[in-house]
Design an enzyme around this catalytic site. Structure first.
Site, PDB file in Angstrom:
ATOM      1  N   GLU A 118       0.868  -1.179   0.000  1.00 17.97           N
ATOM      2  CA  GLU A 118       0.000   0.000   0.000  1.00 17.97           C
ATOM      3  C   GLU A 118       0.908   1.233   0.000  1.00 17.97           C
ATOM      4  OE1 GLU A 118      -3.477   2.290   2.576  1.00 17.97           O
ATOM      5  OE2 GLU A 118      -2.667   0.382   3.307  1.00 17.97           O
ATOM      6  N   ARG A 177       6.245 -13.020   9.384  1.00 16.90           N
ATOM      7  CA  ARG A 177       6.796 -11.711   9.065  1.00 16.90           C
ATOM      8  C   ARG A 177       8.140 -11.533   9.768  1.00 16.90           C
ATOM      9  NH1 ARG A 177       2.832  -7.290  11.468  1.00 16.90           N
ATOM     10  NH2 ARG A 177       4.296  -5.955  10.336  1.00 16.90           N
ATOM     11  N   LYS A 193       3.926   1.157  10.100  1.00 18.68           N
ATOM     12  CA  LYS A 193       3.987   2.387   9.310  1.00 18.68           C
ATOM     13  C   LYS A 193       3.421   3.570  10.089  1.00 18.68           C
ATOM     14  CE  LYS A 193       3.905   0.618   4.564  1.00 18.68           C
ATOM     15  NZ  LYS A 193       3.103   0.574   3.322  1.00 18.68           N
TER      16      LYS A 193
END
Length: 553
Positions: A37, A262, A272
């Site tokens: 994104e 992850r 983020k």
């Protein structure tokens, strides 16, 4: 296929793909994608996904698309789009096709209409708070919305009017009609579309409804013919919804979603939102601050694409969550730069040394190897003159035990040059040492003196020929391994994460260095020329020290 010696280590994803190819699944095709994104800069966690997706495609002669998940325009921008493209290419990868989720807005709308016609979606007037309350809990089933049984005709009319902008933001949502009693909360009639009047960086004001990620992602994968949709473990509970949407729409391609753990790296955060907070509140100097775990920050610090790819390969791909020590990432860059960075001499905290018996107005040029283990790197000429600068801590008025550097009355060798002896210490009015008066032995250039054992070797620069430089000593941004465990992650910031030295001197050969040029400053660490360098002002960032100096917890 790559040669065996270049193949990465096996992991469960490669085993799945190998088995798919053996069974001729997907007609022997392998197609992946990297779908960020554009709401921030990529970080080291994304690097793992980039290396995996693009690496799989490269290994199996497949394809890998770069697709921007641009369905949340409030937080997205062209700046982030460009930074992501730049980071992927810098890491050494090139996408097969560049796509955006917004490319498919019309098709996504048509698919939603199909779901409504098939009785699989409905327009709901419940507020976001009410939807959460109706959803139930992990131990209690949800409750059906009063709007769940609207007629197909009414749903089609309302959905069209949503698109046409007749309703206020949040007044309606389009929801999938699945199972409000499902043990998987993600399957309890999830939202597919919401009304959001926000200008989109690509489509402008054409749309006032935007599709949700879980709905968009699977259809985008199918439209692009992705065979293996690789994502992190937090999406494992979303996989049934991924499959449900594609099953209802009977798409010609049904990608296989595969989840992996992850990257969790100590002394960093990869949220983020929190990274953006660090930037906006000026705890760091932008997204590319060398203390940031962003790819741009690592690049500016002097990390190489090879070191980051090597790190991602070393940590592997598993289904198990684990924490990776920062020292492993630092090991990878040390290994790369030790092998490939030319050497140079720099004095970060200068101490003046006057060689009283050296001829005035004389300059010699010492030939010094650019890399001690690599003769192919060649040699450079380093100026030597009557006054040289050494590191302050290479002299001790009261030496500690086993001190092998310069002391009053003692000798030391200047790297690639002569042996010198300190005869006198000069101090200012406050008692600070400002200068050393020394003599040099002209018979010791390139050879050891007979009958004298001189063990210490220190680096130096000629005062008359050295270039001034600013050196930024970066360290870990956080002082604890997992700052996310703190009540306020900002409390874990390392107050000593940056020290700026403004009176440094570097050898003249560095005057022509280009931004991102990397060097080992002898006996000091690895450094990279910063883009701030301009008009003869050299600025170097410390990438990493020569050795791991952090104590283990």
């Amino acid at each position: 296929m790559a040669t065996n010696e270049n193949l990465p280590s096996p992991n469960f994803i490669r085993h799945i793909i190998d088995n798919d190819l053996k069974e001729n699944k997907n007609n022997g095709k392998v197609a992946t994608r990297f779908p960020p994104e554009p709401n921030g800069y990529l970080h080291i966690g994304h690097a793992k996904s980039i290396c995996l997706n693009f690496g799989i495609a490269r290994e199996y002669n497949g394809t890998c698309n770069l697709r921007f998940d641009d369905t949340n325009p409030e937080k997205e921008s062209d700046e982030y789009v460009e930074s992501i493209k730049r980071d992927v290419q810098w890491l050494g990868f090139q996408w097969t096709e560049l796509r955006h989720a917004s490319d498919y807005f019309e098709q996504l709308y048509d698919y939603a209409v199909q779901l409504i016609k098939d009785g699989k979606a409905y327009v709901d007037s419940l507020s976001a708070e009410q939807i959460r309350a109706y959803r139930g809990t992990l131990t209690e089933p949800g409750k059906e919305s009063p709007d769940r049984n609207r007629s197909v005709e009414e749903n089609l009319d309302l959905f069209k009017r949503m698109r046409d902008g007749e309703f206020a933001d949040g007044q309606y949502v389009l929801r999938a009609k699945i199972d409000m009693a499902s043990p998987n909360i993600n399957m309890r009639d999830p939202a597919l579309y919401r009304i959001r009047r926000v200008h989109h960086q690509r489509t402008g004001d054409k749309w006032c409804i935007y599709p949700m990620y879980d709905y968009t992602h699977c259809i985008s994968d199918a439209l692009e013919g992705i065979t293996h949709s690789l994502c992190t473990l937090e999406f494992e509970d979303h996989r049934p919804l991924y499959d449900w949407v594609l099953d209802q729409l009977a798409t010609s391609c049904h990608p296989q979603q595969i989840e992996f753990a992850r990257l969790q790296l100590e002394y960093t955060i990869v949220s983020k939102r929190k990274l953006n907070q660090l930037v906006t509140e000026k705890h760091v100097n932008g997204w590319d601050d060398p203390r940031m775990p962003t790819i741009a920050g690592l690049r500016r610090a002097g990390f190489t694409p090879k070191a980051i790819r090597d790190f991602c390969e070393r940590i592997g791909v598993t289904k198990q969550h684990s924490w990776i020590e920062m020292s492993m990432l630092e090991y990878c860059i040390r290994e790369d730069l030790n092998e490939n960075a030319p050497r140079a001499m720099a004095v970060l905290r200068p101490l003046r040394v006057v060689l009283e018996n050296y001829p005035d107005d004389t300059t010699e040029y010492m030939e010094i190897s650019n890399h001690p283990q690599k003769p192919e790197f060649g040699k450079r000429k380093v100026a030597f003159s009557k006054v040289v600068l050494i590191e302050q801590d290479d002299f001790a008025e009261v030496p500690p035990p086993k001190f092998k550097r310069l002391i009053e009355g003692g000798e030391v060798r200047l790297r690639g040059a002569y042996i010198i002896k300190c005869n006198e210490i000069i101090k200012d009015a406050d008692g600070n040492i400002t200068e050393l008066r020394c003599t040099y032995d002209p018979d010791t250039l390139g050879k050891n003196p007979e009958g004298r054992k001189v063990k210490g070797v220190i680096h130096w620069v000629s005062e008359a020929h050295a270039r001034p430089a600013e050196v930024r000593l970066y360290d870990r941004l956080f002082k604890v391994p997992n700052p996310d465990n703190e009540e306020n992650f900002l409390d874990a910031l390392n107050p000593n994460s940056l020290e700026i030295l403004t009176d440094c001197r570097v050898e003249a050969s560095l005057a022509e260095a280009k931004p991102e040029s990397r060097y080992q400053f002898e006996r000091t660490g690895y450094f990279c020329l910063d883009p701030d360098s301009a008009d003869g002002k050299l600025v170097f960032n410390r990438t990493v020290t020569l050795r791991d100096s952090w104590e283990k917890d």
